[in-house]
Design a protein around this motif. Structure first.
Motif, PDB file in Angstrom:
ATOM      1  N   ARG A 190     -51.355 -54.244 -22.276  1.00  0.00           N
ATOM      2  CA  ARG A 190     -52.334 -54.549 -23.457  1.00  0.00           C
ATOM      3  C   ARG A 190     -52.076 -55.927 -23.831  1.00  0.00           C
ATOM      4  N   LEU A 216     -50.409 -31.492 -19.541  1.00  0.00           N
ATOM      5  CA  LEU A 216     -49.117 -32.025 -19.805  1.00  0.00           C
ATOM      6  C   LEU A 216     -48.146 -30.588 -19.743  1.00  0.00           C
ATOM      7  N   LEU A 222     -46.444 -50.214  -9.243  1.00  0.00           N
ATOM      8  CA  LEU A 222     -47.095 -49.184  -8.129  1.00  0.00           C
ATOM      9  C   LEU A 222     -46.015 -49.333  -6.854  1.00  0.00           C
ATOM     10  N   GLN A 275     -48.433 -49.506 -18.834  1.00  0.00           N
ATOM     11  CA  GLN A 275     -49.850 -49.212 -19.747  1.00  0.00           C
ATOM     12  C   GLN A 275     -49.438 -50.017 -20.843  1.00  0.00           C
ATOM     13  N   TYR A 327     -44.632 -46.320 -15.598  1.00  0.00           N
ATOM     14  CA  TYR A 327     -45.987 -46.368 -15.632  1.00  0.00           C
ATOM     15  C   TYR A 327     -46.458 -46.444 -17.337  1.00  0.00           C
ATOM     16  N   ILE A 328     -45.424 -45.573 -18.052  1.00  0.00           N
ATOM     17  CA  ILE A 328     -45.915 -45.788 -19.419  1.00  0.00           C
ATOM     18  C   ILE A 328     -45.627 -47.128 -19.854  1.00  0.00           C
ATOM     19  N   ASP A 387     -53.339 -45.421 -33.476  1.00  0.00           N
ATOM     20  CA  ASP A 387     -54.554 -46.365 -33.746  1.00  0.00           C
ATOM     21  C   ASP A 387     -55.859 -45.487 -33.399  1.00  0.00           C
ATOM     22  N   ARG A 442     -50.425 -47.512 -30.397  1.00  0.00           N
ATOM     23  CA  ARG A 442     -50.849 -46.480 -29.291  1.00  0.00           C
ATOM     24  C   ARG A 442     -50.901 -45.138 -29.769  1.00  0.00           C
ATOM     25  N   LEU A 443     -49.895 -44.823 -30.756  1.00  0.00           N
ATOM     26  CA  LEU A 443     -49.872 -43.352 -31.028  1.00  0.00           C
ATOM     27  C   LEU A 443     -50.860 -43.102 -32.173  1.00  0.00           C
ATOM     28  N   VAL A 503     -40.230 -43.363 -12.562  1.00  0.00           N
ATOM     29  CA  VAL A 503     -41.542 -43.326 -12.271  1.00  0.00           C
ATOM     30  C   VAL A 503     -42.587 -43.127 -13.753  1.00  0.00           C
ATOM     31  N   MET A 504     -42.233 -42.102 -14.401  1.00  0.00           N
ATOM     32  CA  MET A 504     -43.006 -41.990 -15.351  1.00  0.00           C
ATOM     33  C   MET A 504     -42.793 -43.157 -16.530  1.00  0.00           C
ATOM     34  N   ALA A 517     -55.910 -32.760 -22.373  1.00  0.00           N
ATOM     35  CA  ALA A 517     -54.740 -33.398 -22.309  1.00  0.00           C
ATOM     36  C   ALA A 517     -53.491 -32.538 -22.181  1.00  0.00           C
ATOM     37  N   ILE A 541     -38.201 -37.633 -11.519  1.00  0.00           N
ATOM     38  CA  ILE A 541     -39.654 -38.069 -11.992  1.00  0.00           C
ATOM     39  C   ILE A 541     -39.559 -39.074 -13.099  1.00  0.00           C
TER      40      ILE A 541
END
Lengths: 308, 313
Positions: free
Chosen positions: B298, B55, B233, B294, B290-291, B313, B310-311, B286-287, B51, B283
């Motif tokens: 859930r 990144l 998308l 995501q 997407y985040i 768990d 998320r961070l 768009v980022m 990862a 950017i």
């Protein structure tokens, strides 16, 4: 407005049975997609093929010239350079991309704590727009001020001039393309998770190690997906290689990174030789079409169809 | 490995149920916990490394975008010897008409995503209601369309739009949204609507509901996650699109940010922080989308809690 619609529906009900009206409405909803598919993709693809047999400068009317364009392009050295470069590009980028996606999927398929975070960080680099991605890599690959060469120097490794040297420019572009593995990884994670756990349990009870499980269970069962991904990367690569070449190298140094999409763009929109550009396009998609046809024939019944 | 430890754990629980003393369980625990932990640490280490590698360029880029302009970029990473230049992000809006380009991009992407949402869901919805044979053909068509790369249609589209007088208009950029932008989006809706039982729609038709009502009242509310995904998308498709605006737009005032950034590629090396700042600005939306997608997917209404879970768990 709504009153009008109701009256219209009533009026039409005198002429059509409710069942027919229902079907008419359904086809009406489908119409934008079908019309668009025909007018924006189907017909243009056919017209591209037709233009390959004409002399055309986008202003006058196309003149039928038979196979003259094909004869012209095979005599041009730059066409063969572009073909060679495109094949080399695909041969480096596509297998690397699939291998990378597979390795990442094997690492990140278990639903463990924090796995979403790892997957997201990899997927995020895939959603970067092409232009931004090209500009970032233009900086990363700069021989004097770029971080990649700084890192290599730190390890005492040789520091190539990357995009400035004809020997390394094409491999550098291919490597850059190969780092976009996010979608392939997600697809393979889904495919890997769909494999029945009992296979792996049974293999383990029989004393199979990790490598043997991979070799005899995972690999053969994922093979159709890997093949599909490989084809997709080749097809998509044929298109998406345009932007990095246009932004980062302009086809150079010399013709070292002149790939077919870039050459076609130059022919058509800089030199207005649309006939020759279309002929190149026809050759490119002829080759890709044969490849895809071959793979689809081989993969029939491998679970890729309407019952996904 | 995991299965084996689970089995051992079950044995341990069974032993406890049979009345074995807790001290006996140590041997089980020893086997169960130790190897599992080592493997988990190894796995986390490997996953984290990967990862970080992916990144790292983004982090480097963001830091480099904050270096003051006018100096040659540092050869190796030296921190911020000349201070953090937040002003680069203001400067970039003066160097190129970035605000105008962002506005153009936002307009094109929003309209494109909205129209795509309608046409793709209509097509997907109609497909589900067709007979199996027609469905089979339509899915085949959609898959075939997916395989035709965009540059196969560059030339005729350009000629077509030129003849229609659409060159240098946003209509040329947005034409594809009338067919759902990509057949993938149609397929996404099709697969999503297929999960709804046929009886639900059948009963609606029997009650005399129009197709329009069925789409609006039944299908769309049930496909909310798909709608969200298609919106994100398709928005980022139009936001990122480089070739279409390059071909179809001529007036600089109409440029989207994707073609606008092209003018920065020749920027002097001492002003690279500006180039990278502009890239970060392009950017970021768009980022974030997407985040956000995501996390939303859930299906957790409480957004902030979702982020934290998320961070940690």
């Amino acid at each position: 407005m709504s009153l009008l619609t109701v009256q219209g529906a009533r009026a039409s009900s005198y002429r059509f049975s409710p069942r027919m009206r229902h079907h008419l409405q359904l086809w009406l909803l489908l119409m934008p997609f079908l019309a668009g598919a025909l007018l924006l993709i189907g017909l243009p693809a056919l017209i591209t093929f037709g233009l390959a047999f004409t002399r055309y400068d986008a202003l006058g009317t196309p003149v039928w010239v038979g196979l003259e364009n094909f004869a012209a392009i095979i005599r041009r050295e730059v066409f063969w350079i572009a073909v060679r470069n495109s094949l080399l590009f695909a041969a480096i980028a596509a297998p690397l991309q699939v291998t990378g996606a597979l390795l990442l999927a094997l690492l990140l398929h278990p639903e463990r704590r924090g796995v979403h975070l790892y997957r997201s960080s990899i997927y995020l680099t895939t959603v970067i727009p092409d232009v931004a991605f090209a500009l970032i890599w233009l900086w990363l690959l700069n021989p004097l001020y770029g971080p990649i060469n700084a890192l290599l120097g730190w390890f005492g490794a040789p520091q190539p001039a990357w995009l400035i040297e004809s020997g390394t420019a094409l491999p550098a572009l291919a490597l850059m393309a190969a780092t976009r593995v996010g979608e392939g990884m997600l697809l393979l994670i889904a495919a890997r998770q769909a494999l029945p756990v009992v296979y792996f349990d049974a293999a383990m009870l029989d004393g199979a190690g990790r490598w043997q499980s991979f070799r005899h269970i995972t690999w053969p069962l994922l093979a159709p997906w890997l093949l599909l991904l490989l084809v997709r990367d080749v097809v998509v690569g044929a298109h998406s290689a345009f932007t990095p070449v246009y932004i980062m190298t302009g086809g150079g140094p010399g013709y070292a990174t002149t790939l077919l999409p870039f050459l076609i763009y130059e022919e058509a929109f800089s030199h207005l030789r649309i006939g020759q550009a279309a002929a190149m396009m026809a050759v490119m998609f002829g080759v890709i079409g044969l490849l895809v046809g071959f793979v689809f024939q081989r993969t029939r019944g491998w679970g890729y169809g309407d019952d996904v | 490995m995991a299965t084996m430890s689970r089995k051992l754990g079950e044995q341990a629980v069974a032993a406890l149920r049979r009345g074995a003393p807790a001290s006996k369980l140590y041997s089980f625990a020893h086997v169960v916990i130790r190897p599992g932990h080592t493997a988990a640490h190894l796995w986390h280490g490997a996953a984290l490394l990967v990862a970080v590698i992916f990144l790292l360029p983004l982090v480097w880029m963001t830091m480099a975008s904050l270096q003051p302009i006018g100096l040659p970029p540092a050869r190796a990473w030296t921190g911020f010897p000349a201070g953090v230049a937040w002003s680069n992000y203001a400067e970039i809006f003066r160097v190129i008409p970035l605000a105008q380009q962002l506005g153009n991009s936002f307009l094109v992407s929003t309209v494109g995503a909205g129209v795509t949402l309608l046409t793709a869901s209509w097509a997907g919805f109609a497909m589900v209601q067709m007979s199996p044979r027609v469905q089979h053909w339509l899915v085949g068509l959609a898959l075939l369309l997916l395989l035709i790369p965009a540059n196969a249609v560059w030339l005729p589209r350009y000629v077509l739009f030129a003849r229609l007088g659409l060159i240098d208009t946003y209509t040329a950029l947005l034409a594809a949204s009338l067919m759902g932008t990509k057949s993938l989006f149609v397929l996404m809706y099709y697969w999503s609507f297929r999960r709804v039982t046929v009886e639900l729609f059948e009963s609606a038709w029997l009650d005399g509901a129009s197709v329009w009502t069925g789409w609006r009242r039944l299908a769309m509310p049930l496909a909310a996650p798909t709608t969200l995904a298609v919106l994100v998308l398709s928005f980022s498709h139009y936001w990122s699109d480089f070739v279409d605006p390059l071909l179809f737009l001529k007036t600089a005032a109409r440029f989207t940010v994707a073609v606008g950034l092209r003018s920065l590629q020749q920027m002097d090396v001492t002003r690279w922080s500006l180039l990278l700042a502009a890239v970060v600005v392009m950017i970021a939306p768009v980022m974030l989308l997407y985040i956000g997608l995501q996390m939303w997917l859930r299906d957790e209404p409480d957004f902030a809690r979702r982020v934290l879970r998320r961070l940690f768990d």
